[in-house]
Design a protein around this motif. Structure first.
Motif, mmCIF file in Angstrom:
data_model
loop_
_atom_site.group_PDB
_atom_site.id
_atom_site.type_symbol
_atom_site.label_atom_id
_atom_site.label_comp_id
_atom_site.label_asym_id
_atom_site.label_seq_id
_atom_site.Cartn_x
_atom_site.Cartn_y
_atom_site.Cartn_z
ATOM 1 N N MET A 23 -0.514 -3.650 -14.975
ATOM 2 C CA MET A 23 0.890 -3.554 -14.329
ATOM 3 C C MET A 23 0.767 -2.405 -13.271
ATOM 4 S SD MET A 23 2.370 -3.351 -18.372
ATOM 5 C CE MET A 23 0.790 -2.673 -18.759
ATOM 6 N N TYR A 24 1.492 -2.934 -12.308
ATOM 7 C CA TYR A 24 1.331 -1.911 -11.095
ATOM 8 C C TYR A 24 2.628 -1.298 -10.722
ATOM 9 C CZ TYR A 24 -2.883 -4.866 -10.525
ATOM 10 O OH TYR A 24 -4.116 -5.293 -10.820
ATOM 11 N N GLU A 25 2.812 -0.316 -10.396
ATOM 12 C CA GLU A 25 3.919 0.784 -10.161
ATOM 13 C C GLU A 25 3.884 1.425 -8.706
ATOM 14 O OE1 GLU A 25 5.081 3.699 -13.179
ATOM 15 O OE2 GLU A 25 3.722 2.498 -14.716
ATOM 16 N N TYR A 26 4.915 1.348 -8.058
ATOM 17 C CA TYR A 26 4.949 1.840 -6.680
ATOM 18 C C TYR A 26 6.071 2.986 -6.403
ATOM 19 C CZ TYR A 26 2.267 -2.473 -5.900
ATOM 20 O OH TYR A 26 1.392 -3.440 -6.034
ATOM 21 N N ASP A 27 5.740 3.813 -5.628
ATOM 22 C CA ASP A 27 6.634 4.733 -5.099
ATOM 23 C C ASP A 27 6.904 4.685 -3.473
ATOM 24 O OD1 ASP A 27 8.426 7.154 -5.358
ATOM 25 O OD2 ASP A 27 6.714 8.479 -5.200
ATOM 26 N N LYS A 28 7.844 4.369 -3.033
ATOM 27 C CA LYS A 28 8.233 4.099 -1.611
ATOM 28 C C LYS A 28 7.085 3.444 -0.989
ATOM 29 C CE LYS A 28 10.291 8.835 -1.698
ATOM 30 N NZ LYS A 28 10.144 10.343 -1.663
ATOM 31 N N GLY A 29 6.906 2.325 -1.447
ATOM 32 C CA GLY A 29 5.740 1.327 -0.858
ATOM 33 C C GLY A 29 4.736 1.551 -1.273
ATOM 34 N N SER A 30 3.996 2.879 -1.851
ATOM 35 C CA SER A 30 2.687 2.932 -1.925
ATOM 36 C C SER A 30 2.389 2.862 -3.556
ATOM 37 C CB SER A 30 2.289 4.551 -1.675
ATOM 38 O OG SER A 30 2.472 4.714 -0.287
ATOM 39 N N LEU A 31 1.047 2.615 -3.759
ATOM 40 C CA LEU A 31 0.738 2.462 -5.158
ATOM 41 C C LEU A 31 0.597 3.473 -6.076
ATOM 42 C CD1 LEU A 31 -0.263 0.492 -7.460
ATOM 43 C CD2 LEU A 31 -2.573 0.752 -6.363
ATOM 44 N N LYS A 32 1.307 3.661 -7.033
ATOM 45 C CA LYS A 32 1.630 4.969 -7.794
ATOM 46 C C LYS A 32 0.484 4.925 -8.787
ATOM 47 C CE LYS A 32 5.011 7.400 -10.376
ATOM 48 N NZ LYS A 32 6.320 7.310 -10.886
ATOM 49 N N ALA A 33 0.627 3.751 -9.607
ATOM 50 C CA ALA A 33 0.029 3.872 -11.110
ATOM 51 C C ALA A 33 -0.393 2.304 -11.318
ATOM 52 C CB ALA A 33 0.544 4.585 -11.887
ATOM 53 N N ILE A 34 -1.589 2.322 -11.735
ATOM 54 C CA ILE A 34 -2.060 0.918 -12.545
ATOM 55 C C ILE A 34 -2.290 1.241 -13.935
ATOM 56 C CG2 ILE A 34 -3.649 -0.917 -12.473
ATOM 57 C CD1 ILE A 34 -4.432 -0.061 -9.655
ATOM 58 N N SER A 35 -1.553 0.257 -14.917
ATOM 59 C CA SER A 35 -1.909 0.579 -16.210
ATOM 60 C C SER A 35 -2.453 -0.902 -17.011
ATOM 61 C CB SER A 35 -0.549 0.805 -17.059
ATOM 62 O OG SER A 35 0.432 -0.042 -16.911
ATOM 63 N N TYR B 67 -4.343 4.346 -17.998
ATOM 64 C CA TYR B 67 -3.670 4.387 -16.721
ATOM 65 C C TYR B 67 -4.670 5.100 -15.740
ATOM 66 C CZ TYR B 67 0.724 4.407 -19.082
ATOM 67 O OH TYR B 67 1.930 4.055 -19.545
ATOM 68 N N VAL B 68 -4.180 4.537 -14.286
ATOM 69 C CA VAL B 68 -4.832 5.189 -13.249
ATOM 70 C C VAL B 68 -3.968 5.519 -12.474
ATOM 71 C CG1 VAL B 68 -6.468 4.673 -11.099
ATOM 72 C CG2 VAL B 68 -7.118 3.497 -13.580
ATOM 73 N N MET B 69 -3.943 6.895 -11.987
ATOM 74 C CA MET B 69 -2.752 7.573 -11.302
ATOM 75 C C MET B 69 -3.257 7.642 -9.767
ATOM 76 S SD MET B 69 -0.524 7.546 -13.504
ATOM 77 C CE MET B 69 0.857 8.453 -12.752
ATOM 78 N N HIS B 70 -2.666 7.295 -8.696
ATOM 79 C CA HIS B 70 -2.744 7.339 -7.494
ATOM 80 C C HIS B 70 -2.027 8.574 -6.904
ATOM 81 C CE1 HIS B 70 -4.636 3.418 -8.103
ATOM 82 N NE2 HIS B 70 -5.394 3.655 -6.864
ATOM 83 N N ALA C 47 -6.712 9.594 -10.478
ATOM 84 C CA ALA C 47 -7.064 10.152 -11.966
ATOM 85 C C ALA C 47 -6.598 9.025 -13.028
ATOM 86 C CB ALA C 47 -6.109 11.428 -12.130
ATOM 87 N N SER C 48 -7.292 9.174 -14.155
ATOM 88 C CA SER C 48 -7.100 8.075 -15.287
ATOM 89 C C SER C 48 -6.950 8.818 -16.309
ATOM 90 C CB SER C 48 -8.611 7.308 -15.488
ATOM 91 O OG SER C 48 -9.663 8.204 -15.776
ATOM 92 N N SER C 49 -6.295 8.285 -17.436
ATOM 93 C CA SER C 49 -5.779 8.747 -18.767
ATOM 94 C C SER C 49 -5.502 7.630 -19.611
ATOM 95 C CB SER C 49 -4.584 9.562 -18.528
ATOM 96 O OG SER C 49 -3.456 8.809 -18.219
ATOM 97 N N SER C 50 -5.411 8.018 -20.757
ATOM 98 C CA SER C 50 -5.328 7.044 -22.031
ATOM 99 C C SER C 50 -4.211 7.391 -22.908
ATOM 100 C CB SER C 50 -6.443 6.956 -22.935
ATOM 101 O OG SER C 50 -6.395 5.960 -24.000
ATOM 102 N N GLN C 51 -3.270 6.403 -23.060
ATOM 103 C CA GLN C 51 -2.207 6.858 -24.111
ATOM 104 C C GLN C 51 -2.079 5.889 -25.346
ATOM 105 O OE1 GLN C 51 1.457 6.483 -21.986
ATOM 106 N NE2 GLN C 51 2.619 6.076 -23.947
#
Length: 138
Positions: free
Chosen positions: A89-101, A118-121, A133-137
């Motif tokens: 799943m891909y999340e964006y903030d103001k057109g830039s990639l914010k996170a990939i889960s 998660y991978v945060m940009h 950065a990456s993390s796990s939930q």
């Protein structure tokens, strides 16, 4: 030691090529503009008449054309159904990639698993990527 590793690598690639001997891979892409999806199906076979499904990937896009979700499926030949196995799943903030889960399909519960990766940009400015950065939930 290098000879043994080299021999194992060559044997591995020969076994792969022999397992697909005579078989060709075929790819079918279907775009549904109304649903904003692109479905790619990969099959193998000796000719285009006797194909065996292998994998399917469904890409879902947002209204602005950015990638929203990617779900991958494997063909279950015994049951003759597609079985989900991973989702991005891909999340964006103001057109830039914010996170990939990323999450895997849980066969026993028949639902997406609880272990989300998660991978945060993180951007310094709109275009300058500062860190990933990456993390796990769970």
């Amino acid at each position: 030691m290098k000879t043994i590793i080299g021999t194992l690598v060559v044997a591995f690639f020969l076994s792969i090529s022999n397992s697909f001997a005579g078989d060709k891979l075929y790819k079918n892409v279907i775009e549904d503009k109304e649903k904003r999806t692109v479905t790619t199906t990969v099959c193998k076979g000796e000719n285009d008449m006797n194909l065996v499904p292998l994998t399917e990937c469904v890409l879902q896009y947002n209204a602005d054309g950015s990638l929203k979700e990617r779900i991958s499926y494997k063909w279950e030949s015994r049951k003759k159904v597609w079985v989900a196995y991973q989702k991005y799943m891909y999340e964006y903030d103001k057109g830039s990639l914010k996170a990939i889960s990323y999450v895997e399909w849980n066969k026993s519960t028949k639902a997406w698993g609880n272990d989300i990766q998660y991978v945060m940009h993180v951007y310094e400015s709109k275009t300058d990527l500062l860190t990933v950065a990456s993390s796990s939930q769970k």
